[in-house]
Scaffold this motif. Structure first.
Motif, PDB file in Angstrom:
ATOM      1  N   PHE A  70      11.692 -31.693  31.872  1.00 44.78           N
ATOM      2  CA  PHE A  70      12.942 -31.644  31.742  1.00 44.78           C
ATOM      3  C   PHE A  70      13.810 -31.836  33.075  1.00 44.78           C
ATOM      4  O   PHE A  70      13.555 -31.300  33.775  1.00 44.78           O
ATOM      5  CB  PHE A  70      12.599 -30.459  31.176  1.00 44.78           C
ATOM      6  N   GLN A  79       4.638 -33.678  19.005  1.00 47.75           N
ATOM      7  CA  GLN A  79       3.398 -33.505  19.759  1.00 47.75           C
ATOM      8  C   GLN A  79       2.033 -34.612  19.796  1.00 47.75           C
ATOM      9  O   GLN A  79       0.919 -34.631  20.228  1.00 47.75           O
ATOM     10  CB  GLN A  79       3.130 -32.046  18.959  1.00 47.75           C
ATOM     11  N   ASP A  87      15.499 -19.484  27.275  1.00 45.83           N
ATOM     12  CA  ASP A  87      15.817 -20.945  27.949  1.00 45.83           C
ATOM     13  C   ASP A  87      14.572 -21.496  26.370  1.00 45.83           C
ATOM     14  O   ASP A  87      14.152 -22.301  26.698  1.00 45.83           O
ATOM     15  CB  ASP A  87      14.702 -21.285  29.218  1.00 45.83           C
ATOM     16  N   ALA A 135       2.039 -28.523  21.471  1.00 45.88           N
ATOM     17  CA  ALA A 135       1.764 -27.255  21.202  1.00 45.88           C
ATOM     18  C   ALA A 135       2.411 -26.952  19.688  1.00 45.88           C
ATOM     19  O   ALA A 135       3.426 -27.474  19.688  1.00 45.88           O
ATOM     20  CB  ALA A 135       2.367 -25.456  22.057  1.00 45.88           C
ATOM     21  N   HIS A 168       1.872 -18.766  22.891  1.00 45.76           N
ATOM     22  CA  HIS A 168       1.970 -18.875  24.668  1.00 45.76           C
ATOM     23  C   HIS A 168       3.107 -18.597  25.184  1.00 45.76           C
ATOM     24  O   HIS A 168       2.833 -18.769  26.438  1.00 45.76           O
ATOM     25  CB  HIS A 168       1.749 -20.083  24.690  1.00 45.76           C
ATOM     26  N   ILE A 169       4.138 -18.722  24.731  1.00 47.81           N
ATOM     27  CA  ILE A 169       6.016 -19.144  25.252  1.00 47.81           C
ATOM     28  C   ILE A 169       7.063 -18.256  24.355  1.00 47.81           C
ATOM     29  O   ILE A 169       7.161 -17.143  25.620  1.00 47.81           O
ATOM     30  CB  ILE A 169       6.724 -20.657  24.551  1.00 47.81           C
ATOM     31  N   ARG A 226       2.708 -31.388  35.334  1.00 48.98           N
ATOM     32  CA  ARG A 226       2.206 -30.629  33.697  1.00 48.98           C
ATOM     33  C   ARG A 226       1.945 -32.179  32.701  1.00 48.98           C
ATOM     34  O   ARG A 226       1.580 -31.501  31.939  1.00 48.98           O
ATOM     35  CB  ARG A 226       3.372 -29.614  33.968  1.00 48.98           C
ATOM     36  N   HIS A 254       6.042 -17.313  32.967  1.00 51.46           N
ATOM     37  CA  HIS A 254       5.549 -15.972  32.659  1.00 51.46           C
ATOM     38  C   HIS A 254       4.014 -16.958  33.391  1.00 51.46           C
ATOM     39  O   HIS A 254       2.576 -15.508  33.594  1.00 51.46           O
ATOM     40  CB  HIS A 254       5.321 -15.965  31.563  1.00 51.46           C
ATOM     41  N   PHE A 272      12.898 -34.811  20.090  1.00 48.09           N
ATOM     42  CA  PHE A 272      13.340 -33.996  20.112  1.00 48.09           C
ATOM     43  C   PHE A 272      14.788 -33.846  18.584  1.00 48.09           C
ATOM     44  O   PHE A 272      15.361 -32.989  18.476  1.00 48.09           O
ATOM     45  CB  PHE A 272      13.848 -32.988  21.535  1.00 48.09           C
ATOM     46  N   PHE A 298      -1.061 -26.408  30.811  1.00 45.17           N
ATOM     47  CA  PHE A 298      -0.828 -26.079  29.963  1.00 45.17           C
ATOM     48  C   PHE A 298      -1.068 -27.631  28.202  1.00 45.17           C
ATOM     49  O   PHE A 298      -2.035 -26.614  27.818  1.00 45.17           O
ATOM     50  CB  PHE A 298       0.413 -25.825  29.657  1.00 45.17           C
ATOM     51  N   PHE A 321       3.262 -25.234  16.478  1.00 47.74           N
ATOM     52  CA  PHE A 321       4.482 -24.009  15.986  1.00 47.74           C
ATOM     53  C   PHE A 321       4.583 -22.238  16.473  1.00 47.74           C
ATOM     54  O   PHE A 321       4.683 -21.690  17.132  1.00 47.74           O
ATOM     55  CB  PHE A 321       5.327 -23.673  14.529  1.00 47.74           C
ATOM     56  N   ALA A 324      12.253 -26.493  32.882  1.00 52.81           N
ATOM     57  CA  ALA A 324      11.274 -25.821  31.787  1.00 52.81           C
ATOM     58  C   ALA A 324      10.277 -25.439  32.496  1.00 52.81           C
ATOM     59  O   ALA A 324       9.072 -25.431  31.344  1.00 52.81           O
ATOM     60  CB  ALA A 324      11.419 -26.622  31.068  1.00 52.81           C
ATOM     61  N   GLN A 340       1.280 -21.826  18.094  1.00 50.21           N
ATOM     62  CA  GLN A 340       1.447 -21.825  19.663  1.00 50.21           C
ATOM     63  C   GLN A 340       2.136 -21.624  20.982  1.00 50.21           C
ATOM     64  O   GLN A 340       2.327 -20.714  21.317  1.00 50.21           O
ATOM     65  CB  GLN A 340      -0.282 -23.125  20.052  1.00 50.21           C
ATOM     66  N   PHE A 346       6.889 -22.967  32.329  1.00 47.78           N
ATOM     67  CA  PHE A 346       7.671 -21.516  32.031  1.00 47.78           C
ATOM     68  C   PHE A 346       7.303 -20.572  33.021  1.00 47.78           C
ATOM     69  O   PHE A 346       5.658 -20.264  33.640  1.00 47.78           O
ATOM     70  CB  PHE A 346       5.374 -21.468  30.832  1.00 47.78           C
ATOM     71  N   ALA A 373       9.676 -27.949  25.708  1.00 44.16           N
ATOM     72  CA  ALA A 373       8.560 -28.440  26.729  1.00 44.16           C
ATOM     73  C   ALA A 373       7.082 -27.529  26.310  1.00 44.16           C
ATOM     74  O   ALA A 373       5.817 -29.001  26.110  1.00 44.16           O
ATOM     75  CB  ALA A 373       8.905 -27.649  28.199  1.00 44.16           C
ATOM     76  N   ALA A 374       7.271 -27.374  25.420  1.00 39.81           N
ATOM     77  CA  ALA A 374       5.273 -26.639  25.584  1.00 39.81           C
ATOM     78  C   ALA A 374       5.564 -27.665  24.218  1.00 39.81           C
ATOM     79  O   ALA A 374       4.061 -28.056  23.773  1.00 39.81           O
ATOM     80  CB  ALA A 374       5.529 -25.265  23.949  1.00 39.81           C
ATOM     81  N   PRO A 403       5.178 -13.595  24.703  1.00 38.53           N
ATOM     82  CA  PRO A 403       5.103 -13.119  25.991  1.00 38.53           C
ATOM     83  C   PRO A 403       6.628 -12.754  26.470  1.00 38.53           C
ATOM     84  O   PRO A 403       7.202 -12.153  27.482  1.00 38.53           O
ATOM     85  CB  PRO A 403       4.504 -14.135  26.908  1.00 38.53           C
ATOM     86  N   GLN A 404       7.622 -13.475  26.149  1.00 40.76           N
ATOM     87  CA  GLN A 404       9.252 -13.600  27.005  1.00 40.76           C
ATOM     88  C   GLN A 404       9.922 -12.272  26.419  1.00 40.76           C
ATOM     89  O   GLN A 404       9.963 -11.720  26.557  1.00 40.76           O
ATOM     90  CB  GLN A 404       9.249 -15.335  27.411  1.00 40.76           C
ATOM     91  N   ARG A 427      -4.873 -27.449  27.718  1.00 37.13           N
ATOM     92  CA  ARG A 427      -5.039 -25.845  26.999  1.00 37.13           C
ATOM     93  C   ARG A 427      -4.801 -25.569  25.239  1.00 37.13           C
ATOM     94  O   ARG A 427      -5.615 -25.774  24.661  1.00 37.13           O
ATOM     95  CB  ARG A 427      -4.316 -24.848  27.593  1.00 37.13           C
ATOM     96  N   MET A 428      -3.334 -26.748  25.209  1.00 34.73           N
ATOM     97  CA  MET A 428      -3.378 -26.815  23.788  1.00 34.73           C
ATOM     98  C   MET A 428      -4.341 -27.696  22.916  1.00 34.73           C
ATOM     99  O   MET A 428      -4.808 -28.096  21.940  1.00 34.73           O
ATOM    100  CB  MET A 428      -1.632 -27.667  23.673  1.00 34.73           C
ATOM    101  N   ALA A 479      14.762 -24.980  26.372  1.00 31.05           N
ATOM    102  CA  ALA A 479      13.558 -25.452  26.720  1.00 31.05           C
ATOM    103  C   ALA A 479      12.545 -25.524  26.479  1.00 31.05           C
ATOM    104  O   ALA A 479      12.037 -26.679  26.914  1.00 31.05           O
ATOM    105  CB  ALA A 479      14.316 -26.130  27.820  1.00 31.05           C
ATOM    106  N   LEU A 480      12.420 -24.414  27.146  1.00 32.72           N
ATOM    107  CA  LEU A 480      10.636 -23.660  26.698  1.00 32.72           C
ATOM    108  C   LEU A 480       9.901 -24.433  26.039  1.00 32.72           C
ATOM    109  O   LEU A 480       8.998 -25.317  25.961  1.00 32.72           O
ATOM    110  CB  LEU A 480      10.943 -22.354  27.225  1.00 32.72           C
TER     111      LEU A 480
END
Lengths: 360, 274
Positions: free
Chosen positions: A79, A71, B173, B185, B193-194, A144, A87, A50, A96, B187, A83, B189, A85, B179-180, B197-198, A99-100, B175-176
């Motif tokens: 984290f 990735q 946030d 994931a 997915h993240i 996760r 939703h 990151f 997740f 870009f 962190a 995705q 998700f 995290a993805a 939806p928000q 799934r990716m 950080a999500l």
């Protein structure tokens, strides 16, 4: 397995990491320990991909991974604030990563179940993250990350938001899971007790510099720098000037401002010169209480100022001279005989008094 | 249990006088008749609604919906992009940039619209640019056309879409996202997915905050649209002020209000489902 070579990170006016060199072994629980702003999270984020390094190299199984995107690195991260998700359900959160990777739904469900079982959250698949407690959220975050079978799991102060009891419970859980899976954990924390109790090896960091890398016992008993001595475990500090030095035995004699002579173990790598200013550290449990009539090496007269019951032991706060206070630890029964205001002598063995050159 | 305070009574009185009573008057007017000399004939029936549902009115309404939709969509997309860029900037710089972006909103809308009109007018820099690039244009249509109305909508209502969306971005946030990414994931995705939806609900709110006022807007089409461009808002103004047909104007207003209420209910339903 993972080698970090001369890794540096510089922001506009600030050097976050300075020439970090580390070698990580397969399957070890490795902690990065240091105060806020010491660069431990920056190092973890560079490992995760990151952040980019300003210079240096990260080698994974002999190959550089600095240019590899987050990735594609074989690491996963837990984290600080989980962190999760918000939703997605717990099951969807855990699955997740698969799934990716376009893994089949049947396989995702099977592995999600396995992972939730591992973190002891079976039956939580359909719950939303907002309905979970701090400890449960932490376990979901862990599941996760682990479902992707990472070679290294990076954990960024994952327990800092939990209360003491839950934190201690989760520490045991983390260790159990790490042993069960046998993967390498790199754990960032500012809590020295947490680092010492969990880790196979600990790296102490300060101001972007790696101070010492050792197993917890060595780190505690033989700190190589005054920072490590001060940061790991509690201590008393005595300032003085070098009077004599025996290089063969690494034994050093120094004199404090009030004219008292002390003998300690020289713990820095360089050699001291006569008259150099030094700082000596002693752990509270290494003080011996002696009667006022006795005379011994490294002795100081003190008055009991305050005593605190810590459960397994008593912490006695003593006043050495005006406004100079020490902490000493005594077993429960042994401490009962002292009252506030009592005077007695303290002494310590030369090998327990760790002496370093004074930091400017 | 509602606790009634002096302030809550004041709110009730305020809403009663400035919302409920005018609305009731409008409803009553929509069932009355136009007097012979421009007054009101209080013979109540549904004739105005029959007149309101005419093909001409529907075309004006539909065109207003189309342009308002387009303006709201462009404003939302622009705001989304702006917020995304703002999030990559240092936090102390963000508010300054946001302040500069919203600065034009402090100038009176009429002044801004006439400035735009002058910019594209025959003596303004826009025709000179077109001349320089040898692009043919109709000098008559430069200062009055539907595209200019659309630009006027966007310039006037963009901050309405930007500010609420920015507030949502600030709360999110990020950080999500990391995290993805950490969970493999890419870009697209991450967005699908993240982020989406928000952020879809705040985006919808931003959209409606531009769409609804644009639907009833009459100043911008009046200044920038010319005689050929008529918005639903202009139709209402015409009915009330020019043809002095208050009952028909009232019935058209009620239809517009019902449309707006349906839009809001749709958003509310979405919010509750979330």
């Amino acid at each position: 397995m993972l080698e970090i070579k001369n890794l540096s990170k510089t922001y506009t006016n600030h050097e976050a990491l300075c020439e970090i060199n580390l070698n990580l072994k397969s399957g070890e629980f490795f902690s990065l320990l240091g105060p806020s702003g010491c660069g431990k999270t920056t190092l973890l984020r560079i490992l995760a991909g990151f952040e980019t390094a300003s210079s240096g190299e990260i080698l994974w199984k002999g190959k550089s991974i600095l240019e590899v995107s987050p990735q594609e690195r074989p690491f996963n991260m837990v984290f600080q604030r989980h962190a999760l998700f918000p939703h997605l359900s717990v099951g969807e959160n855990v699955g997740f990563g698969l799934r990716m990777k376009k893994v089949s739904q049947v396989e995702i469900q099977k592995k999600t179940k396995e992972m939730l079982n591992l973190v002891k959250l079976s039956g939580f698949e359909n719950r939303k993250p907002s309905t979970l407690s701090g400890g449960q959220s932490q376990r979901v975050a862990l599941a996760r990350a682990l479902i992707n079978e990472p070679e290294i799991l990076l954990l960024d102060e994952p327990l800092s938001a939990l209360d003491l009891q839950l934190r201690e419970h989760m520490q045991t859980e983390l260790r159990r899971i790490q042993r069960q899976l046998g993967i390498t954990f790199i754990y960032v924390t500012h809590d020295q007790e947490e680092a010492l109790s969990l880790s196979d090896r600990v790296a102490v960091m300060s101001g972007g510099i790696l101070q010492q890398v050792n197993d917890p016992y060595k780190l505690y008993s033989e700190p190589q720098t005054p920072f490590t001595a001060r940061f790991v475990g509690s201590h008393c500090s005595i300032l003085g000037k070098v009077m004599a030095f025996n290089a063969a035995e690494r034994r050093l004699e120094f004199k404090t401002e009030d004219g008292q002579n002390w003998q300690g173990r020289w713990s820095s790598s360089d050699e001291p010169k006569l008259g150099d200013e030094v700082e000596a550290f002693i752990r509270p449990e290494n003080w011996q209480i002696t009667s006022l009539a006795e005379t011994s090496l490294n002795q100081i007269s003190v008055k009991l100022f305050h005593s605190i019951f810590r459960g397994a032991y008593w912490e006695l706060q003593v006043e050495a001279s005006e406004n100079i206070f020490f902490k000493i630890h005594r077993a429960r029964e042994a401490a009962m005989e002292f009252k506030v205001g009592d005077k007695f002598n303290l002494s310590c063995r030369a090998e327990h008094l760790l002496v370093y050159g004074r930091e400017s | 249990m509602i606790k009634w305070t002096k302030l809550s009574w004041l709110t009730v009185v305020w809403l009663l006088f400035f919302l409920a009573l005018p609305l009731l008057l409008l409803v009553a007017l929509s069932f009355a008749q136009k007097g012979v000399y421009g007054g009101i004939d209080w013979t109540l029936n549904f004739v105005n609604y029959n007149r309101a549902f005419s093909w001409t009115h529907f075309r004006i309404f539909w065109r207003s919906v189309e342009w308002a939709f387009l303006a709201a969509l462009i404003c939302s997309v622009l705001s989304f992009g702006t917020c995304w860029i703002l999030m990559t900037v240092r936090s102390n710089l963000r508010v300054t940039i946001l302040g500069f972006l919203c600065l034009p909103a402090l100038i009176n809308v009429i002044i801004r619209l006439y400035a735009l009109k002058n910019f594209v007018g025959t003596n303004g820099p826009w025709p000179q640019i077109l001349d320089l690039l040898s692009i043919p244009y109709d000098p008559q249509a430069l200062t009055a056309n539907p595209y200019l109305v659309l630009i006027g909508f966007i310039l006037s209502y963009w901050p309405w879409a930007l500010l609420p969306l920015y507030a949502s971005f600030e709360r999110m946030d990020f950080a999500l996202v990391e995290a993805a990414q950490d969970l493999r994931a890419n870009f697209l995705q991450v967005f699908r997915h993240i982020l989406w939806p928000q952020l879809k609900l705040p985006c919808l709110s931003s959209f409606l905050l531009v769409f609804i006022p644009c639907l009833g807007e009459f100043v911008i089409p009046d200044i920038l649209g010319g005689a050929k461009s008529m918005n639903f808002g202009n139709l209402l103004v015409d009915k009330f002020l020019k043809s002095r047909d208050w009952p028909l104007g009232a019935s058209l207003s009620i239809i517009l209000i019902i449309g707006v209420v349906i839009s809001f209910s749709f958003q509310k339903m979405n919010e509750e489902r979330q």
